[in-house]
Design a protein around this motif. Sequence first.
Motif: not given
Length: 261
Positions: A140-142, A149-153, A158-162, A168-174
């Motif tokens: 399914v998709i989000p 909102r992910l590409p906006q942020l 990066r959004a496409m890859e995620l 999952m990314i950790d807090a430091e990467k976020a």
Amino acid sequence: MNFENILVELKDKLATVTINRPNKLNALNRATIKDLSKAFKILDKNKLIRVIILTGSGEKAFVAGADISEFANYNEKEGRELAAKGQKNLFTLIENLSTPVIAAINGFALGGGLELAMACHFRLASNSAKMGLPEVSLGVIPGYGGTQRLPQLIGKGRAMELIMTAGMIDAEKALSYGLVNQVVPQEELLPLCLKIAGKISNNSPVAISYAIKAVNAGFKSNAKGFETEIIAFGSCFGTDDFKEGTTAFLEKRKAEFPGTR
Ligand code: COA
């Protein structure tokens, strides 16, 4: 305020809303979305409340996504309605609330959980937090605004890859992506939110509500994006991939996607 799936605590000018289904990693079922929607509407009307903090109960999760067990048997129409109602009643509601909403990401923020955090006005995270949109691993998709909102942020690439890797990314990467504003140890997360909330509540609530409106207006041109997401999300529910993805999750095994459209 008494709710089945959330806790609401009022103190001075601050409200803390805690999603309280720790055994299910605070997964968003329909009842929880309803409770949250109601609580945010009530809190926004309360002129004494200047800031709302949204977090998850327990040390493990903010929200581990929409409740997969609830929607696994939905058809296309039900899927579309799930996304459309959820967006309107909760995610868009929070984004456009006049009262500032801070997401305190205290653990997993996955799928609908990350979408919920992204609908908040900004995000702070504990160093144990993990974020991602794993929907495509379920076929399914989000559907709660994540594709918008992910590409906006964090930017489109990066959004496409995620989204495509379902990783999952950790807090430091976020933090380095700008998805969260600050990262602190778990025990310092709520105190940090309180400190920032204190600064916000010294300022004009009316001016802040206009600032929220103005900032959001700059992103309105993508209204079609949200609509497209709802239709595409619904279409996923008619696919064999979706049946396999959700069944595999509930049976705790790896999905083998047929890949037929
Ligand atoms: N929907 C429904 N139930 C969920 C859930 C979700 N999104 N996420 C977790 N749960 C439930 C699990 O089924 C489990 O319930 P059970 O004890 O009755 O079997 C409980 O929460 C604990 O989760 P578990 O998977 O055992 O924890 P873990 O530490 O092994 O793994 C995660 C943690 C977050 C990696 C894993 O729960 C996960 O992948 N969740 C789904 C994430 C997702 O795909 N979200 C997007 C949905 S669109």
